[in-house]
Scaffold this active site. Structure first.
Site, short mmCIF file in Angstrom:
data_model
loop_
_atom_site.label_atom_id
_atom_site.label_comp_id
_atom_site.label_asym_id
_atom_site.label_seq_id
_atom_site.Cartn_x
_atom_site.Cartn_y
_atom_site.Cartn_z
CG ASP A 38 -1.90 1.20 1.02
OD1 ASP A 38 -3.00 0.72 0.56
OD2 ASP A 38 -1.99 2.18 1.51
CB SER A 39 1.92 3.61 -2.47
OG SER A 39 2.52 2.66 -2.89
#
Length: 201
Positions: A73-74
């Site tokens: 996840d960013s």
């Protein structure tokens, strides 16, 4: 140890393309995790916890102890805020008007699971944005590309021309740090090169 299968717990086409270009052909199983469940002012906490939740959700769903599951996840840390996907055009425009000519730090949380063993970590890359015009921002947002990506930008798509330079791992900005994942897999006793598809050798 050679996993029975490699599963990417992400619907990101960019992450899938990155793995494929690196010689790995994973199955894709979307986690379905609600990204709003993690609330923190710390981008490392947000990115890493969401990656962990995604990997766990998929691992529990497939119930295969031999499967290697990768969750990512960013988020973008910018001026004290943690920015995920803008979600709508107005928000994307406002963000770009703030970000242009400045820099932020793109954090990507990574979590790998093999059976009950799990390793999670964060990679950070500084991104310097071009001083783009209002017209360029409007045109970019109108394409729809920035609406569903962390920080409202890409480096591997239309937004690439609006990123002047980066400091750190380029692949991390795309959404998956290959060197970090290689190191994490080593911690699970998995050699990166063993995951290469034989058709590419």
């Amino acid at each position: 140890m050679l996993p029975s299968r490699v599963v990417l717990a992400s619907q990101s086409p960019a992450r899938l393309a990155t793995l494929r270009a690196a010689g790995i052909e994973p199955e894709v199983i979307v986690s379905g995790v609600d990204e709003s469940v993690i609330v923190s002012d710390d981008p490392v906490v947000v990115a890493t916890e969401l990656a962990r939740l995604k990997a766990r959700a998929v691992a529990h769903r497939i119930k295969d102890d031999g499967a290697l599951v990768l969750g990512c996840d960013s988020v973008l840390a910018f001026e004290g805020e943690v920015l995920g996907k803008p979600g709508d055009a107005a928000t994307a425009v406002e963000r770009w008007q703030r970000m242009r000519g400045r820099s932020g730090v793109l954090h990507t949380g990574h979590s790998v699971r093999l059976g009950e063993r799990e390793i999670s970590d964060d990679a950070a890359t500084t991104v310097h944005f071009a001083d783009v015009s209002d017209a360029e921002i409007e045109a970019y947002v109108a394409t729809g590309e920035p609406l569903q990506v962390a920080g409202a930008f890409t480096v591997d798509g239309l937004g690439g021309a609006f990123v002047e330079r980066i400091e750190g791992d380029h692949h991390n900005v795309v959404g998956l740090s290959l060197p970090l994942v290689r190191s994490m897999l080593a911690g699970l006793g998995v050699r990166w090169t063993d995951l290469w598809q034989t058709s590419r050798s």
